[in-house]
Write an enzyme that holds these catalytic residues in place. Structure first.
Site, PDB file in Angstrom:
ATOM      1  N   ASN A  62     -72.199 -91.866 101.725  1.00  0.00           N
ATOM      2  CA  ASN A  62     -73.559 -91.946 102.259  1.00  0.00           C
ATOM      3  C   ASN A  62     -73.662 -92.692 103.585  1.00  0.00           C
ATOM      4  OD1 ASN A  62     -72.849 -94.260 100.835  1.00  0.00           O
ATOM      5  ND2 ASN A  62     -74.930 -94.665 100.109  1.00  0.00           N
TER       6      ASN A  62
ATOM      7  N   CYS B 114     -77.441 -96.926  97.623  1.00  0.00           N
ATOM      8  CA  CYS B 114     -77.165 -97.604  96.358  1.00  0.00           C
ATOM      9  C   CYS B 114     -78.186 -98.689  96.038  1.00  0.00           C
ATOM     10  CB  CYS B 114     -75.759 -98.197  96.374  1.00  0.00           C
ATOM     11  SG  CYS B 114     -75.447 -99.262  97.797  1.00  0.00           S
TER      12      CYS B 114
ATOM     13  N   VAL C 133     -70.095 -96.638  89.597  1.00  0.00           N
ATOM     14  CA  VAL C 133     -69.564 -97.533  88.570  1.00  0.00           C
ATOM     15  C   VAL C 133     -68.259 -96.978  88.005  1.00  0.00           C
ATOM     16  CG1 VAL C 133     -69.973 -98.500  86.274  1.00  0.00           C
ATOM     17  CG2 VAL C 133     -71.806 -98.510  87.976  1.00  0.00           C
TER      18      VAL C 133
ATOM     19  N   THR D  16     -66.043 -95.145  89.489  1.00  0.00           N
ATOM     20  CA  THR D  16     -64.968 -95.401  90.453  1.00  0.00           C
ATOM     21  C   THR D  16     -64.547 -96.859  90.415  1.00  0.00           C
ATOM     22  OG1 THR D  16     -65.736 -93.623  91.904  1.00  0.00           O
ATOM     23  CG2 THR D  16     -64.351 -95.316  92.891  1.00  0.00           C
TER      24      THR D  16
ATOM     25  N   GLU E 245     -68.731-102.795  95.363  1.00  0.00           N
ATOM     26  CA  GLU E 245     -70.154-102.580  95.648  1.00  0.00           C
ATOM     27  C   GLU E 245     -70.491-101.226  95.046  1.00  0.00           C
ATOM     28  OE1 GLU E 245     -73.319-101.216  96.545  1.00  0.00           O
ATOM     29  OE2 GLU E 245     -72.487-100.756  98.511  1.00  0.00           O
TER      30      GLU E 245
ATOM     31  N   GLU F 165     -70.211-108.402 100.890  1.00  0.00           N
ATOM     32  CA  GLU F 165     -69.935-107.918 102.233  1.00  0.00           C
ATOM     33  C   GLU F 165     -70.983-108.502 103.166  1.00  0.00           C
ATOM     34  OE1 GLU F 165     -67.666-103.811 101.964  1.00  0.00           O
ATOM     35  OE2 GLU F 165     -69.736-103.572 101.292  1.00  0.00           O
TER      36      GLU F 165
ATOM     37  N   LYS G 180     -59.629 -95.413 103.105  1.00  0.00           N
ATOM     38  CA  LYS G 180     -59.773 -94.046 102.603  1.00  0.00           C
ATOM     39  C   LYS G 180     -61.251 -93.671 102.587  1.00  0.00           C
ATOM     40  CE  LYS G 180     -60.222 -92.470  98.449  1.00  0.00           C
ATOM     41  NZ  LYS G 180     -61.231 -91.396  98.728  1.00  0.00           N
TER      42      LYS G 180
ATOM     43  N   GLY H 259     -68.731 -97.454  95.840  1.00  0.00           N
ATOM     44  CA  GLY H 259     -68.782 -96.187  95.125  1.00  0.00           C
ATOM     45  C   GLY H 259     -69.564 -96.300  93.838  1.00  0.00           C
TER      46      GLY H 259
END
Length: 521
Positions: free
Chosen positions: A184, A315, A261, A263, A281, A495, A207, A259
């Site tokens: 996103n 998110c 949950v 992931t 996150e 972050e 990635k 990503g």
């Protein structure tokens, strides 16, 4: 070459050429995979013998093919991590914070000058309106500038002890860090993860999501132009299997993932055998609480920003809007006026305020939530339908009308689960105690907000909300100085802000004896 002028051979220029609607460009996009990996200062194609499947990079606004990519396998991951480790162990880890900051400042300046072309690339990759893409690019260079300023201040402590002895501590880099991005905010997330990692003296292998792989590679190209030593910021493309290879690699010291949950759980499982530090996150189902004494127009604007920004694919969005019953009807009336004014269409046009969702499968998923909500008794106030623009070039795009659901209950699926689309659930409440209990009754805890003119109540409510990023009389404000992250299943670690240094360094304490050793043996 002057910063801001992309050379004809640059990734940015080559990818932008694929955006032309001409048949030749379409044929080029459909050819063999583009060079979307970036290792040791140059673009590469994954090793075909060990690489994963090829994937299409699609423009969400048209459904057309931008280019093709290929997932990276063990050979490419090994090469990227090895290269990053060598770059880290070279001169980088020994540079001062002031020296590292210069690279980030130069990269930030290039991003500023290439703002428009990066924003266009982001629009094509994500489907979001160009005005939002410009804000995302701005967030990127602001992040680099912030951590460039923070880098020279990274330091430990000196503590005087009895007898002339003393203790000091050192903040040391971790090594090779892995960043895993979401689809996103691809450019912003690549900056948010790489800037603090580099400022703290680490290297990073990043990635991107295979749905939006382009602008992260453009960032790598910019870092290289800014003089960053080759290998310090490498890109490997791929899906979950590529991510697993990165997370489980013995030479990877830390993983930062944005990503879902699901992931996040996989990342924890893959890093657990080596006890690697992780920043996660993840998802959210955040509450926005609107009390009757608030400025209702501001609350409506915050609800719009907290639900329909980036087509609702954020998110931290406040998708559960709790409105005190006495003003709920007025809130909905004013909200409906604003929602009806949202302009859906070509995200490249400045007048567009809502673009396309990321994919057809995601659009179908979001529309399915709306249908189930209505079946469970929610009132469809507006929207919630597939939208087909008049522009024939957008007929294949993944558009929908912004949706408001009223008369919602806490047990509805659309209220409990993260939808990740432009769907707002409005829930009435009566008392402060009631709404706090309901707002916290979720496994998520990423963000929360409250609107009230009662300053005491504002702070009391915020203190009681179980969320990591909170707002009083505003919502979805993102500043580099503000740490961002969640509680509960929304993840851990932060972050942005000074707190990020703690997650990209390790603390070493040193005791210095200035007298004789005391021995009781």
């Amino acid at each position: 070459m002057r910063a801001g002028m992309a050379s004809s051979g640059s990734l940015t220029a080559r990818l932008l050429s694929l955006y032309s609607p001409c048949a030749a460009s379409a044929a080029a996009a459909a050819h063999s995979p583009a060079q979307l990996n970036f290792v040791h200062g140059r673009q590469t194609i994954p090793d075909k013998s060990t690489g994963g499947p090829e994937f299409d990079v699609v423009n969400p606004a048209t459904g057309g093919l931008l280019c093709r990519g290929q997932a990276s396998g063990a050979v490419d991951v090994q090469a990227a991590v090895k290269d990053a480790r060598e770059a880290f162990e070279g001169s980088w880890r020994g540079l001062s914070g002031s020296e590292r900051s210069q690279f980030l400042l130069r990269a930030s300046a290039i991003i500023k000058e290439r703002r428009e072309e990066l924003a266009v690339m982001e629009v094509k990759d994500t489907g979001k309106p160009v005005y939002e893409a410009r804000m995302d690019v701005d967030s990127g260079w602001q992040c680099l500038e912030y951590f460039a300023g923070l880098a020279p201040t990274i330091a430990g402590q000196h503590i005087q002890l009895p007898g002339g002895s003393f203790m000091y501590s050192r903040r040391e880099p971790l090594g090779v860090c892995v960043g895993i991005g979401a689809w996103n905010f691809p450019f912003q997330i690549a900056c948010w993860k790489s800037a603090p990692a580099l400022a703290c003296g680490n290297a990073m292998v990043f990635k991107p999501s295979p749905l939006t792989p382009l602008t992260a590679v453009a960032l790598a190209e910019i870092y290289t132009e800014a003089g960053l030593p080759p290998g310090l910021f490498n890109i490997v493309q791929g899906d979950g299997e590529t991510g697993q290879l990165l997370c489980s690699h013995n030479d990877v010291a830390k993983v930062s993932c944005t990503g879902s949950v699901g992931t996040g759980v996989k990342v924890l499982q893959q890093t657990a055998p080596r006890i690697k530090p992780v920043t996660l996150e993840l998802g959210g189902k955040s509450p926005l609480i609107v009390f009757s004494d608030c400025d209702l127009d501001n609350a409506v604007k915050a609800a719009l920003m907290g639900n329909f920004l980036s087509q609702g694919q954020v998110c931290s969005n406040a998708t559960r809007v709790f409105v005190q019953r006495s003003v709920c009807e007025r809130f909905l009336e004013r909200l409906l006026d604003r929602v009806n004014a949202i302009r859906i269409g070509d995200p490249q046009q400045d007048g567009t305020t809502m673009g396309a969702l990321i994919s057809q499968s995601h659009l179908d998923r979001v529309l399915g939530y709306v249908q189930r909500a209505v079946q469970e008794g929610a009132k469809l106030v507006c929207g919630g339908k597939k939208y087909v623009p008049e522009d024939p070039s957008l007929k294949g795009g993944f558009f929908m009308t912004p949706c408001v659901l009223a008369e919602c209950r806490d047990d509805m699926q659309a209220v409990r689960e993260e939808i990740f689309g432009p769907v707002m659930a409005v829930l009435a409440f009566d008392t402060e105690e009631e709404v706090l209990q309901r707002a916290n009754a979720t496994d998520f805890g990423l963000a929360a907000g409250v609107f009230t003119k009662d300053l005491t109540r504002a702070h009391r409510v915020i203190a009681a909300l179980q969320a990591g990023s909170c707002y009083i009389n505003n919502y979805n404000v993102v500043l580099m100085e503000m740490p961002f992250g969640g509680y509960k299943m929304s993840g851990f670690g932060r972050e942005n802000g000074m707190a990020t240094v703690d997650y990209y360094t390790q603390l070493k304490t040193v005791y210095v004896e200035m007298g004789d050793v005391t021995c009781t043996l």
